[in-house]
Design a protein around this motif. Structure first.
Motif, short mmCIF file in Angstrom:
data_model
loop_
_atom_site.label_atom_id
_atom_site.label_comp_id
_atom_site.label_asym_id
_atom_site.label_seq_id
_atom_site.Cartn_x
_atom_site.Cartn_y
_atom_site.Cartn_z
N LEU A 209 -27.65 -10.09 -50.65
CA LEU A 209 -26.81 -9.84 -51.82
C LEU A 209 -27.22 -10.67 -53.03
O LEU A 209 -26.80 -10.35 -54.15
CB LEU A 209 -25.34 -10.08 -51.48
N THR A 210 -28.04 -11.68 -52.84
CA THR A 210 -28.50 -12.49 -53.97
C THR A 210 -29.81 -11.96 -54.56
O THR A 210 -30.30 -12.51 -55.55
CB THR A 210 -28.69 -13.97 -53.55
N LEU A 211 -30.38 -10.91 -53.95
CA LEU A 211 -31.60 -10.31 -54.49
C LEU A 211 -31.29 -9.69 -55.85
O LEU A 211 -30.21 -9.13 -56.05
CB LEU A 211 -32.16 -9.25 -53.54
N PRO A 212 -32.22 -9.77 -56.80
CA PRO A 212 -31.94 -9.30 -58.16
C PRO A 212 -31.93 -7.77 -58.28
O PRO A 212 -32.60 -7.08 -57.53
CB PRO A 212 -33.09 -9.89 -58.97
N ASP B 222 -40.40 -5.07 -59.67
CA ASP B 222 -41.28 -6.21 -59.38
C ASP B 222 -40.49 -7.44 -58.98
O ASP B 222 -40.84 -8.13 -58.01
CB ASP B 222 -42.17 -6.54 -60.59
N GLU B 223 -39.43 -7.73 -59.70
CA GLU B 223 -38.62 -8.92 -59.40
C GLU B 223 -37.89 -8.76 -58.07
O GLU B 223 -37.81 -9.71 -57.28
CB GLU B 223 -37.65 -9.19 -60.54
N PHE B 224 -37.36 -7.57 -57.81
CA PHE B 224 -36.68 -7.35 -56.54
C PHE B 224 -37.65 -7.49 -55.37
O PHE B 224 -37.38 -8.17 -54.39
CB PHE B 224 -36.02 -5.96 -56.49
N LEU B 225 -38.81 -6.83 -55.46
CA LEU B 225 -39.79 -6.87 -54.37
C LEU B 225 -40.30 -8.28 -54.12
O LEU B 225 -40.47 -8.69 -52.95
CB LEU B 225 -40.95 -5.92 -54.65
N ALA B 226 -40.54 -9.04 -55.17
CA ALA B 226 -41.00 -10.42 -54.99
C ALA B 226 -39.94 -11.25 -54.26
O ALA B 226 -40.26 -12.02 -53.34
CB ALA B 226 -41.33 -11.05 -56.34
N ALA B 227 -38.69 -11.08 -54.62
CA ALA B 227 -37.61 -11.84 -53.97
C ALA B 227 -37.40 -11.36 -52.53
O ALA B 227 -37.18 -12.17 -51.62
CB ALA B 227 -36.32 -11.70 -54.78
N ALA B 228 -37.49 -10.06 -52.28
CA ALA B 228 -37.29 -9.52 -50.93
C ALA B 228 -38.40 -9.99 -49.99
O ALA B 228 -38.15 -10.25 -48.80
CB ALA B 228 -37.23 -7.99 -50.97
N ARG B 229 -39.62 -10.10 -50.49
CA ARG B 229 -40.74 -10.59 -49.66
C ARG B 229 -40.49 -12.00 -49.15
O ARG B 229 -41.01 -12.40 -48.11
CB ARG B 229 -42.04 -10.58 -50.46
N ALA B 230 -39.70 -12.77 -49.87
CA ALA B 230 -39.45 -14.17 -49.52
C ALA B 230 -38.37 -14.33 -48.45
O ALA B 230 -38.15 -15.44 -47.97
CB ALA B 230 -39.05 -14.95 -50.77
N VAL B 231 -37.70 -13.26 -48.07
CA VAL B 231 -36.66 -13.34 -47.03
C VAL B 231 -37.34 -13.20 -45.67
O VAL B 231 -37.86 -12.13 -45.35
CB VAL B 231 -35.59 -12.24 -47.23
N PRO B 232 -37.36 -14.25 -44.85
CA PRO B 232 -38.10 -14.21 -43.59
C PRO B 232 -37.63 -13.12 -42.62
O PRO B 232 -38.44 -12.59 -41.85
CB PRO B 232 -37.88 -15.59 -42.97
#
Length: 151
Positions: A126-129, A81-91
């Motif tokens: 590389l900063t994605l959790p 969940d945390e990875f996917l939420a952060a990845a969605r934010a990368v334009p």
């Protein structure tokens, strides 16, 4: 399910999704009112989910496309969940897929140049959790990109 008229409509719609309904009904050999009713029914049944624009990224200057296969550290219960939420934010991430197996997630990433990709990779990817392993596959050519079904 689908009859021959529905299949004809869908074939013509897949071939040219932007065509006017009048042209679609003529191509499918159906009266205009019938075409409208069938399209509404196909939408109500969830078969037609809408129309969308397909953007040719290289025409906008995005010449680099990379597929990243990522394995997550699943010792943390909320890793996905945390990875996917952060990845969605990368334009620059245009697609996210999840898998069962050795690879957990695939990201499609676009960039203008290799230097731009390196910046995205270093500063955003590389900063994605929760990343345990990552493999980058550079796209060389698209041989087949068919979005249609044989109806």
């Amino acid at each position: 399910m689908l009859d021959d008229s529905d299949r004809r409509l869908l074939r013509h719609l897949q071939a040219d999704p932007g065509q006017p309904v009048t042209q679609l009904s003529e191509a499918a050999g159906l009266p205009l009112a019938t075409t409208y009713k069938r399209l509404e029914r196909l939408q109500a049944q969830g078969i037609l989910k809408g129309q969308r624009a397909t953007i040719h990224w290289p025409a906008l200057g995005y010449a680099v496309e990379v597929s990243l296969r990522i394995t997550l550290d699943k010792t943390e219960p909320r890793a996905f969940d945390e990875f996917l939420a952060a990845a969605r934010a990368v334009p620059e991430v245009t697609e996210i897929q999840t898998f069962l197996g050795r690879v957990d997630v695939r990201l499609a990433v676009i960039a203008r140049t290799m230097s731009h990709y390196q910046d995205i990779y270093r500063d955003r990817i590389l900063t994605l959790p929760h990343i345990a392993d990552i493999e980058a596959l550079m796209q060389v050519a698209t041989i087949k990109n068919q979005q249609t079904l044989p109806l």
